[in-house]
Design a protein around this motif. Structure first.
Motif, PDB file in Angstrom:
ATOM      1  N   ALA A  73       0.696  -1.236  -0.059  1.00 18.94           N
ATOM      2  CA  ALA A  73      -0.039  -0.095  -0.126  1.00 18.94           C
ATOM      3  C   ALA A  73       0.922   1.297   0.098  1.00 18.94           C
ATOM      4  N   GLN A  74       1.859   0.976   0.812  1.00 19.55           N
ATOM      5  CA  GLN A  74       2.870   2.247   0.764  1.00 19.55           C
ATOM      6  C   GLN A  74       3.497   2.707  -0.586  1.00 19.55           C
ATOM      7  N   ALA A  75       3.548   1.928  -1.634  1.00 15.79           N
ATOM      8  CA  ALA A  75       4.052   2.161  -2.879  1.00 15.79           C
ATOM      9  C   ALA A  75       2.765   2.820  -3.662  1.00 15.79           C
ATOM     10  N   LEU A  76       1.877   3.120  -3.417  1.00 16.22           N
ATOM     11  CA  LEU A  76       0.720   3.546  -4.220  1.00 16.22           C
ATOM     12  C   LEU A  76       0.610   5.304  -4.083  1.00 16.22           C
ATOM     13  N   SER A  77       0.185   5.648  -5.214  1.00 16.45           N
ATOM     14  CA  SER A  77      -0.019   7.212  -5.163  1.00 16.45           C
ATOM     15  C   SER A  77      -1.283   7.260  -4.163  1.00 16.45           C
ATOM     16  N   VAL A  78      -1.519   8.644  -3.911  1.00 12.52           N
ATOM     17  CA  VAL A  78      -2.531   9.059  -3.081  1.00 12.52           C
ATOM     18  C   VAL A  78      -3.977   8.576  -3.506  1.00 12.52           C
ATOM     19  N   GLY A  79      -4.127   8.787  -4.979  1.00  8.25           N
ATOM     20  CA  GLY A  79      -5.239   8.424  -5.613  1.00  8.25           C
ATOM     21  C   GLY A  79      -5.453   7.103  -5.796  1.00  8.25           C
ATOM     22  N   GLN A  80      -4.538   6.184  -5.861  1.00  8.49           N
ATOM     23  CA  GLN A  80      -4.548   5.035  -5.915  1.00  8.49           C
ATOM     24  C   GLN A  80      -4.972   4.159  -4.562  1.00  8.49           C
ATOM     25  N   GLN A  81      -4.306   4.884  -3.382  1.00  8.98           N
ATOM     26  CA  GLN A  81      -5.011   4.443  -2.019  1.00  8.98           C
ATOM     27  C   GLN A  81      -6.194   4.798  -1.775  1.00  8.98           C
ATOM     28  N   GLN A  82      -6.711   5.910  -2.300  1.00  7.78           N
ATOM     29  CA  GLN A  82      -8.085   6.180  -2.092  1.00  7.78           C
ATOM     30  C   GLN A  82      -9.053   5.400  -2.572  1.00  7.78           C
ATOM     31  N   ARG A  83      -8.715   4.769  -4.081  1.00  2.70           N
ATOM     32  CA  ARG A  83      -9.639   3.684  -4.593  1.00  2.70           C
ATOM     33  C   ARG A  83      -9.467   2.340  -4.129  1.00  2.70           C
ATOM     34  N   VAL A  84      -8.313   2.061  -3.310  1.00  2.00           N
ATOM     35  CA  VAL A  84      -8.068   0.946  -2.681  1.00  2.00           C
ATOM     36  C   VAL A  84      -8.892   1.010  -1.343  1.00  2.00           C
ATOM     37  N   ALA A  85      -8.975   2.061  -0.794  1.00  2.00           N
ATOM     38  CA  ALA A  85     -10.065   2.366   0.395  1.00  2.00           C
ATOM     39  C   ALA A  85     -11.154   1.994   0.216  1.00  2.00           C
ATOM     40  N   ILE A  86     -11.676   2.295  -0.877  1.00  2.00           N
ATOM     41  CA  ILE A  86     -13.014   2.051  -1.304  1.00  2.00           C
ATOM     42  C   ILE A  86     -13.344   0.622  -1.532  1.00  2.00           C
ATOM     43  N   ALA A  87     -12.510  -0.027  -2.265  1.00  2.00           N
ATOM     44  CA  ALA A  87     -12.615  -1.502  -2.352  1.00  2.00           C
ATOM     45  C   ALA A  87     -12.523  -2.058  -1.137  1.00  2.00           C
ATOM     46  N   ARG A  88     -11.631  -1.712  -0.276  1.00  2.00           N
ATOM     47  CA  ARG A  88     -11.930  -2.220   1.126  1.00  2.00           C
ATOM     48  C   ARG A  88     -13.228  -2.304   1.669  1.00  2.00           C
ATOM     49  N   ALA A  89     -13.547  -0.968   1.858  1.00  2.00           N
ATOM     50  CA  ALA A  89     -14.737  -0.871   2.324  1.00  2.00           C
ATOM     51  C   ALA A  89     -16.024  -1.617   1.850  1.00  2.00           C
ATOM     52  N   LEU A  90     -15.877  -2.010   0.312  1.00  2.00           N
ATOM     53  CA  LEU A  90     -16.945  -2.534  -0.292  1.00  2.00           C
ATOM     54  C   LEU A  90     -16.756  -4.134  -0.420  1.00  2.00           C
ATOM     55  N   ILE A  91     -15.600  -4.631   0.031  1.00  2.00           N
ATOM     56  CA  ILE A  91     -15.180  -5.818  -0.300  1.00  2.00           C
ATOM     57  C   ILE A  91     -16.279  -7.226   0.619  1.00  2.00           C
ATOM     58  N   ASN A  92     -16.878  -6.687   1.531  1.00  2.00           N
ATOM     59  CA  ASN A  92     -17.902  -7.450   2.232  1.00  2.00           C
ATOM     60  C   ASN A  92     -19.106  -7.230   1.922  1.00  2.00           C
ATOM     61  N   ARG A  93     -19.487  -6.124   0.698  1.00  2.00           N
ATOM     62  CA  ARG A  93     -20.838  -5.886   0.358  1.00  2.00           C
ATOM     63  C   ARG A  93     -21.649  -5.511   1.342  1.00  2.00           C
ATOM     64  N   PRO A  94     -21.115  -4.150   1.847  1.00  2.00           N
ATOM     65  CA  PRO A  94     -21.855  -3.817   3.177  1.00  2.00           C
ATOM     66  C   PRO A  94     -23.436  -3.147   2.866  1.00  2.00           C
ATOM     67  N   GLN A  95     -24.013  -3.239   3.728  1.00  2.00           N
ATOM     68  CA  GLN A  95     -25.551  -2.617   3.515  1.00  2.00           C
ATOM     69  C   GLN A  95     -25.595  -1.217   3.700  1.00  2.00           C
ATOM     70  N   LEU A  96     -24.752  -0.733   4.517  1.00  2.00           N
ATOM     71  CA  LEU A  96     -24.584   0.671   4.947  1.00  2.00           C
ATOM     72  C   LEU A  96     -23.066   1.132   4.708  1.00  2.00           C
ATOM     73  N   LEU A  97     -22.964   2.117   3.886  1.00  2.00           N
ATOM     74  CA  LEU A  97     -21.576   2.790   3.649  1.00  2.00           C
ATOM     75  C   LEU A  97     -21.302   4.144   4.070  1.00  2.00           C
ATOM     76  N   LEU A  98     -20.365   4.331   4.925  1.00  2.00           N
ATOM     77  CA  LEU A  98     -20.103   5.581   5.756  1.00  2.00           C
ATOM     78  C   LEU A  98     -18.785   6.049   5.059  1.00  2.00           C
ATOM     79  N   VAL A  99     -18.981   7.336   4.387  1.00  2.34           N
ATOM     80  CA  VAL A  99     -17.811   7.916   3.665  1.00  2.34           C
ATOM     81  C   VAL A  99     -17.555   9.126   4.429  1.00  2.34           C
ATOM     82  N   ASP A 100     -16.115   9.282   5.178  1.00  3.22           N
ATOM     83  CA  ASP A 100     -15.686  10.463   6.131  1.00  3.22           C
ATOM     84  C   ASP A 100     -14.667  11.359   5.448  1.00  3.22           C
ATOM     85  N   GLU A 101     -15.187  12.611   4.687  1.00  8.42           N
ATOM     86  CA  GLU A 101     -14.160  13.595   4.456  1.00  8.42           C
ATOM     87  C   GLU A 101     -13.163  13.163   3.582  1.00  8.42           C
TER      88      GLU A 101
END
Length: 229
Positions: free
Chosen positions: A139-167
């Motif tokens: 993860a430390q080798a990624l750009s900020v934009g790539q890390q941001q998208r990976v963070a989305i993937a991590r939040a969605l990996i378990n198919r959550p019914q509620l997604l909270l996005v904080d600033e």
């Protein structure tokens, strides 16, 4: 069913005055809500209550997520409920820097629904317009934009019914912010899923059919105070 049901909430940290007073807030399942408010209006505290990292105790009101009263669960039960049914995209991403992208996603899945997530991870990374070989990179080798998208993937990996996005867009320019929100909406489109997007950036409200304002929701908000999370 409501994804979020708050009634007579009066939340205070130990020994302090109330920082959140919300008489009633209902968010139907499938909603896309832009939650705005200035610094100190209680956004972070509310987000922590919705994600069950904070809990309204007896006498502080009711917070139900997806029909479940969070205060009725044990600490372990809340951890399990959060991992399986709630996704969070943090402002600082909170990826483990020395782990690969795949291992970061595996870790999130381990605390959620478990199982082999390789196919799901590959699908999400592709949807988010990232190269599949990025899964092998730390993860430390990624750009900020790539890390941001990976963070989305991590939040969605378990198919959550509620997604909270904080600033998550505070460090991005306007075009990048708009592109990020559009990307998020495209990758979290379902009648059964609910999105709460928290930001003080009012220009992003145009992307959401519903807007809620902490200055209206939170009766404890004091515009002269700056120490409310």
């Amino acid at each position: 069913m409501n994804a979020i049901a708050i009634e007579q909430l009066c939340f205070a940290y130990a020994g302090g005055a109330p920082v959140l007073e919300i008489a009633d807030w209902q968010v139907p399942q499938g909603s896309r809500v832009f939650l705005r408010g200035p610094s100190g209006s209680g956004k972070s505290t509310l987000l922590n209550l919705l994600s069950s990292t904070l809990v309204a105790r007896k006498g502080q009101g009711k917070v139900q997520i997806l029909g479940q009263s969070l205060s009725a669960l044990s600490n372990r039960g809340r951890d399990r409920f959060r991992a399986q049914r709630i996704g969070v995209v943090f402002q600082q991403f909170n990826l483990i820097p020395y782990l690969s992208v795949m291992d970061n996603l595996h870790l999130a899945a381990h605390f959620g629904r478990g199982g082999d997530v390789r196919e799901r991870a590959t699908h999400l990374i592709t949807q988010l317009k990232l190269p599949v070989d990025l899964l092998k990179r730390p993860a430390q080798a990624l750009s900020v934009g790539q890390q941001q998208r990976v963070a989305i993937a991590r939040a969605l990996i378990n198919r959550p019914q509620l997604l909270l996005v904080d600033e998550p867009t505070s460090a991005l320019d306007r075009d990048a912010r708009d592109a990020f929100v559009q990307l998020l909406m495209e990758n979290y489109a379902s009648e059964e899923s609910t999105l709460i997007f928290v930001s003080h950036d009012t220009t992003l409200a145009q992307h959401f059919p519903v807007t809620a304002d902490m200055r209206d929701l939170n009766k404890a908000w004091n515009p002269e105070a700056t120490d409310v999370a």
